[in-house]
Enzyme design. Sequence first.
Site, PDB file in Angstrom:
ATOM      1  N   PRO A 118       7.009  23.797  -9.801  1.00 55.26           N
ATOM      2  CA  PRO A 118       7.426  24.032  -8.421  1.00 55.26           C
ATOM      3  C   PRO A 118       8.940  24.127  -8.275  1.00 55.26           C
ATOM      4  O   PRO A 118       9.673  23.430  -8.979  1.00 55.26           O
ATOM      5  CB  PRO A 118       6.876  22.830  -7.657  1.00 55.26           C
TER       6      PRO A 118
ATOM      7  N   HIS B  68      11.600  24.113  -1.807  1.00 54.38           N
ATOM      8  CA  HIS B  68      12.599  24.802  -0.997  1.00 54.38           C
ATOM      9  C   HIS B  68      12.176  24.840   0.473  1.00 54.38           C
ATOM     10  O   HIS B  68      11.001  24.661   0.790  1.00 54.38           O
ATOM     11  CB  HIS B  68      12.787  26.232  -1.508  1.00 54.38           C
TER      12      HIS B  68
ATOM     13  N   HIS C 215       9.994  24.067   6.582  1.00 58.19           N
ATOM     14  CA  HIS C 215       9.308  22.991   5.850  1.00 58.19           C
ATOM     15  C   HIS C 215       9.441  23.184   4.338  1.00 58.19           C
ATOM     16  O   HIS C 215       9.870  24.248   3.883  1.00 58.19           O
ATOM     17  CB  HIS C 215       7.821  22.954   6.244  1.00 58.19           C
ATOM     18  N   ILE C 216       9.048  22.143   3.610  1.00 59.98           N
ATOM     19  CA  ILE C 216       8.969  22.234   2.149  1.00 59.98           C
ATOM     20  C   ILE C 216       7.485  22.204   1.797  1.00 59.98           C
ATOM     21  O   ILE C 216       6.809  21.181   2.031  1.00 59.98           O
ATOM     22  CB  ILE C 216       9.691  21.043   1.477  1.00 59.98           C
ATOM     23  N   SER C 217       6.977  23.291   1.249  1.00 59.41           N
ATOM     24  CA  SER C 217       5.547  23.346   0.902  1.00 59.41           C
ATOM     25  C   SER C 217       5.216  22.339  -0.192  1.00 59.41           C
ATOM     26  O   SER C 217       5.969  22.181  -1.167  1.00 59.41           O
ATOM     27  CB  SER C 217       5.166  24.741   0.396  1.00 59.41           C
TER      28      SER C 217
ATOM     29  N   TYR D 214       1.985  24.975  -7.783  1.00 58.15           N
ATOM     30  CA  TYR D 214       2.570  25.607  -8.974  1.00 58.15           C
ATOM     31  C   TYR D 214       2.851  24.549 -10.036  1.00 58.15           C
ATOM     32  O   TYR D 214       3.342  23.472  -9.711  1.00 58.15           O
ATOM     33  CB  TYR D 214       3.887  26.284  -8.613  1.00 58.15           C
TER      34      TYR D 214
ATOM     35  N   GLN E 271       3.186  35.695  -4.562  1.00 58.52           N
ATOM     36  CA  GLN E 271       2.614  36.099  -5.851  1.00 58.52           C
ATOM     37  C   GLN E 271       2.368  37.602  -5.932  1.00 58.52           C
ATOM     38  O   GLN E 271       2.559  38.212  -6.977  1.00 58.52           O
ATOM     39  CB  GLN E 271       1.325  35.322  -6.120  1.00 58.52           C
TER      40      GLN E 271
ATOM     41  N   SER F  72      12.087  27.624   3.227  1.00 62.49           N
ATOM     42  CA  SER F  72      12.261  29.058   3.483  1.00 62.49           C
ATOM     43  C   SER F  72      12.999  29.246   4.800  1.00 62.49           C
ATOM     44  O   SER F  72      12.706  28.566   5.794  1.00 62.49           O
ATOM     45  CB  SER F  72      10.904  29.764   3.540  1.00 62.49           C
TER      46      SER F  72
END
Length: 215
Positions: free
Chosen positions: A155, A158, A70-72, A152, A114, A160
């Site tokens: 951002p 992406h 997925h794309i967060s 973010y 992080q 993963s």
Amino acid sequence: MFKDSDNEEGREDVTEHGGRIRSFKHERGNWATYIYVPYQACDEFLDLLDELVSVAADHKVSMHKMSEFHISQSQTVVLRHHWINPFVQSLRDRLRSMSRFHCIADRIKVYTNQEKTRTFLGLEVTVGMEHLMEVVSDVDQSLQEFDLQTFYPDPSFHVSLAWCVGDAVGKLDGSCLKELQKALDRFENSETLTCFYAEEIRCKTGNKTFCIPFQ
Ligand code: AMP
């Protein structure tokens, strides 16, 4: 607006999904929640993933393949149980008129969480970022409404692909990254595999998943 005045004492707890570990204060009724655009992987994509993981292994990095992709569109936040329905409704109200859009995720990139306790190999989105930014902006407004952390400020969207424990950026960047990109570019049908439509957004909270389809 929806600040929660409940002030139970809690302890640190951990949620894990596909190598993403996040700690949050464990309180009864706290639900780890994240929002994302799903990517539906076909068998050929899984073959590509095998190839990339074997290139990483050649560079002495042993990676675990993700089981879903997925794309967060948010970080993992903690939602009180009684805010789940109003929060999902807020997302629906903002996102229901969004049209489906085209994305390409064809740039190999290395990420860490992080805390730098996990490293991720990802496919960065190179087409469709403006639309994803629009989605994030709407999601951020809902998060703010419920006094939750936004995404973010810079951002890097992406998908993963695989993860490993610790900070492996030094090993994966440089020549390994170049080889990974080459392996992707020369993989049969890579152009088709990295090109897809964002057709819905999902909000996973605890063991429940809510879908908000785009038009
Ligand atoms: P995800 O698969 O979306 O959970 O992303 C994997 C990791 O990438 C997460 O632990 C994120 O914290 C991390 N990450 C690092 N920098 C960024 C960035 N600029 N944008 C999005 N995710 C990032």
